[in-house]
Design an enzyme around this catalytic site. Structure first.
Site, PDB file in Angstrom:
ATOM      1  N   ARG A 187     -13.380  -6.304   5.136  1.00 36.03           N
ATOM      2  CA  ARG A 187     -14.661  -5.736   4.705  1.00 36.03           C
ATOM      3  C   ARG A 187     -15.252  -6.498   3.512  1.00 36.03           C
ATOM      4  O   ARG A 187     -16.474  -6.571   3.360  1.00 36.03           O
ATOM      5  CB  ARG A 187     -14.524  -4.244   4.405  1.00 36.03           C
ATOM      6  CG  ARG A 187     -14.086  -3.471   5.641  1.00 36.03           C
ATOM      7  CD  ARG A 187     -14.454  -2.025   5.642  1.00 36.03           C
ATOM      8  NE  ARG A 187     -13.695  -1.335   6.682  1.00 36.03           N
ATOM      9  CZ  ARG A 187     -14.002  -1.332   7.983  1.00 36.03           C
ATOM     10  NH1 ARG A 187     -15.068  -1.974   8.412  1.00 36.03           N
ATOM     11  NH2 ARG A 187     -13.239  -0.687   8.847  1.00 36.03           N
ATOM     12  N   ASP A 223     -15.345   3.359   3.678  1.00 31.88           N
ATOM     13  CA  ASP A 223     -15.239   1.934   4.027  1.00 31.88           C
ATOM     14  C   ASP A 223     -16.534   1.169   3.770  1.00 31.88           C
ATOM     15  O   ASP A 223     -16.572  -0.050   3.902  1.00 31.88           O
ATOM     16  CB  ASP A 223     -14.816   1.783   5.497  1.00 31.88           C
ATOM     17  CG  ASP A 223     -13.392   2.289   5.718  1.00 31.88           C
ATOM     18  OD1 ASP A 223     -12.591   2.256   4.765  1.00 31.88           O
ATOM     19  OD2 ASP A 223     -13.086   2.731   6.837  1.00 31.88           O
ATOM     20  N   ARG A 227       0.828  -1.217   0.000  1.00 28.59           N
ATOM     21  CA  ARG A 227       0.000   0.000   0.000  1.00 28.59           C
ATOM     22  C   ARG A 227       0.863   1.269   0.000  1.00 28.59           C
ATOM     23  O   ARG A 227       1.957   1.285   0.557  1.00 28.59           O
ATOM     24  CB  ARG A 227      -0.962  -0.044   1.199  1.00 28.59           C
ATOM     25  CG  ARG A 227      -1.906  -1.230   1.080  1.00 28.59           C
ATOM     26  CD  ARG A 227      -2.855  -1.341   2.235  1.00 28.59           C
ATOM     27  NE  ARG A 227      -3.772  -0.207   2.290  1.00 28.59           N
ATOM     28  CZ  ARG A 227      -4.589   0.015   3.306  1.00 28.59           C
ATOM     29  NH1 ARG A 227      -4.607  -0.819   4.331  1.00 28.59           N
ATOM     30  NH2 ARG A 227      -5.383   1.058   3.293  1.00 28.59           N
TER      31      ARG A 227
HETATM   32  C1  S3P Z   1      -9.112   5.750   8.461  1.00 24.07           C
HETATM   33  C2  S3P Z   1      -9.214   6.479   7.312  1.00 24.07           C
HETATM   34  C3  S3P Z   1      -9.650   5.910   6.018  1.00 24.07           C
HETATM   35  C4  S3P Z   1     -10.380   4.593   6.216  1.00 24.07           C
HETATM   36  C5  S3P Z   1      -9.637   3.672   7.139  1.00 24.07           C
HETATM   37  C6  S3P Z   1      -9.469   4.313   8.504  1.00 24.07           C
HETATM   38  C7  S3P Z   1      -8.654   6.407   9.692  1.00 24.07           C
HETATM   39  O1  S3P Z   1      -8.519   5.686   5.213  1.00 24.07           O
HETATM   40  O2  S3P Z   1     -10.566   3.974   4.979  1.00 24.07           O
HETATM   41  O3  S3P Z   1     -10.338   2.459   7.291  1.00 24.07           O
HETATM   42  O4  S3P Z   1      -8.804   5.821  10.796  1.00 24.07           O
HETATM   43  O5  S3P Z   1      -8.138   7.522   9.601  1.00 24.07           O
HETATM   44  P1  S3P Z   1      -7.917   6.812   4.230  1.00 24.07           P
HETATM   45  O6  S3P Z   1      -7.341   7.882   5.084  1.00 24.07           O
HETATM   46  O7  S3P Z   1      -6.880   6.092   3.425  1.00 24.07           O
HETATM   47  O8  S3P Z   1      -9.085   7.271   3.406  1.00 24.07           O
END
Ligand code: S3P
Length: 431
Positions: A389, A314, A122
């Site tokens: 998920r 999500d 990632r």
């Molecule tokens: C999160 C932010 C989101 C989300 C992840 C949790 C967080 O990701 O998809 O499950 O706790 O700040 P992104 O910041 O990559 O959008």
């Protein structure tokens, strides 16, 4: 392979207290660790991602006690973390990794961060690039983990975020706590604001302007340990909200759910699709909390565009599942961020819904889905692809199937919802 259950003849009924919010649980440990004195965290999420955060902070010299879902963090103040003797293992958790990159940037030592195979694919340059503006060096491996954080010399900055990401924003906010002057960050679209809310609760000054996009952080706060209750995770509750919306005769109540407006996009989607839904707010400080009741109804199709995505980032797999049960064609656009989640969720959703006999066209930034009343199952072997998920989406989809379906890699669900199958059974004819 785990055998998935189909829905009870009379639908889904009952109420569930879903586990604590994942985003808030991570932040409670992080902020507790850099506060003075004890932070007591009630209803902490004991999922694998949050345990990665807990273990990493123990490695950084923080004493953390655990008793069921109550955690006590013995904070050591803003400058109290100690250099870890070993590499910090982030497991599968993007939130742990990205937030800690910012936080560790405030310390005059070197930290090495590693993760599992999925996390190691990632993108991390979305954090390491902006952190450079604050004087923090994060050496990545071609933009991914393993990464080394070299911190200690933080200066203030004004920075416009390039991605709508609460993880990137939070990393920058954490780093700027250690700067010489106030810093300002400007978001593309509003994203979840749990870091801002909790830091203010612990004594920091983090201001969000009326545009909901501009955040100013005062450095060097004196943070004081607090006692907090982590509200239920709306991203976990959403699986049962959608289950009730698509299985005839159902009525399900989700209790004590976090209703922060930066997270409630799925409620708006359900309302727009004509789902029967009732929201009861409780009295609360900081994060809004309430109960959500969802009953089955016929669903209209939906259109999702980029502006809608951050508040339901999500829940897009569930929006796709709702669309697969609606009367007509739905389209999801502007969701390209899904390609860099725990798995490529656009491809994973497409493959899984096709196995169920749903007509779906994959686009670079989303998908077009034909709502189908009676699915004609093409392949009974579903797969989470190691993504919690997607695994839970499959389990909810299976409720609509007339024949038995099976789930490969079901253990990934422990990342965010270790009791998922017990809770599902509770509303599906079980105890
Ligand atoms: C999160 C932010 C989101 C989300 C992840 C949790 C967080 O990701 O998809 O499950 O706790 O700040 P992104 O910041 O990559 O959008």
């Amino acid at each position: 392979m785990k055998k998935l259950t189909t829905a009870a003849v009379k639908g889904l009924h009952g109420s569930i207290v879903v586990p604590g919010d994942k985003s808030i649980s991570h932040r409670a440990i992080m902020i507790g660790a850099i506060s003075e004195g004890k932070t007591v965290i009630n209803h902490f999420l004991m999922g694998e991602d949050c345990l990665s955060t807990m273990n990493a902070f123990r490695d950084l010299g923080i004493d953390i006690a655990q008793n069921d879902d109550q955690i006590v963090v013995n904070g050591r103040g803003l400058n109290g973390l100690k250099e870890a003797a070993q590499q910090l293992n982030m497991g599968n958790s993007g939130t742990t990794t990205r937030l800690m990159m910012g936080l560790l940037g405030g310390f005059a030592f070197t930290s090495k961060l590693i993760g599992d195979d999925s996390l190691s694919k990632r993108p991390m340059n979305r954090v390491s690039d902006p952190l450079r503006n604050l004087g923090i060096e994060v050496k990545t491996t071609n933009g991914t983990l393993p990464a080394t954080v070299i911190g200690g010399q933080v200066h203030s900055t004004t920075y416009q975020l390039k991605v709508a990401s609460a993880q990137v924003k939070s990393a920058l906010i954490f780093a700027s706590l250690f700067a010489d002057q106030p810093s300002t960050f400007i978001e593309k679209l509003p994203t979840r604001n749990h870091t801002e809310i909790m830091l203010n609760q612990f004594g920091a000054t983090v201001k969000t302007a009326a545009d909901n996009l501009t955040i100013t952080v005062q450095p060097k706060p004196r943070l004081k340990g607090q006692t907090i209750y982590v509200p239920g995770d709306i991203s976990s509750a959403a699986f049962f909200m959608v289950a009730a919306a698509i299985v005839p005769e159902s009525e399900v109540v989700l209790q004590n759910v976090n209703l922060n407006p930066t997270r409630t996009g799925i409620l708006k989607v359900l309302q727009k699709m004509n789902a029967e839904i009732k929201i009861d707010y409780h009295d609360s400080v900081g994060e809004p909390i309430g109960d959500i009741t969802v009953k089955y109804s016929e669903l209209d199709p939906i259109k999702i565009v980029a502006e809608d995505v951050p508040v339901l980032i999500d829940e897009i797999p569930l929006v796709a599942l709702l669309a697969a049960c609606a009367n007509g064609e739905s389209e999801i656009s502007g969701a390209e961020e899904l390609r860099v989640k725990e798995t490529d969720r656009i491809t994973a959703i497409t493959m899984e819904l096709r196995k169920l006999g749903v007509t779906i066209t994959e686009k670079e930034d989303g998908m077009i889905i034909e709502g189908t009343k009676n699915w004609n199952i093409k392949d009974s072997k579903l797969d989470s692809y190691g993504d919690h998920r997607i695994g839970m989406m499959d389990a909810i989809a299976a409720l609509k199937s007339k024949s038995a379906l099976f789930l490969n890699n079901s253990e990934s669900i422990n990342i965010s919802y270790p009791n998922f199958f017990q809770d599902l059974q509770k509303i599906n004819g079980g105890e």
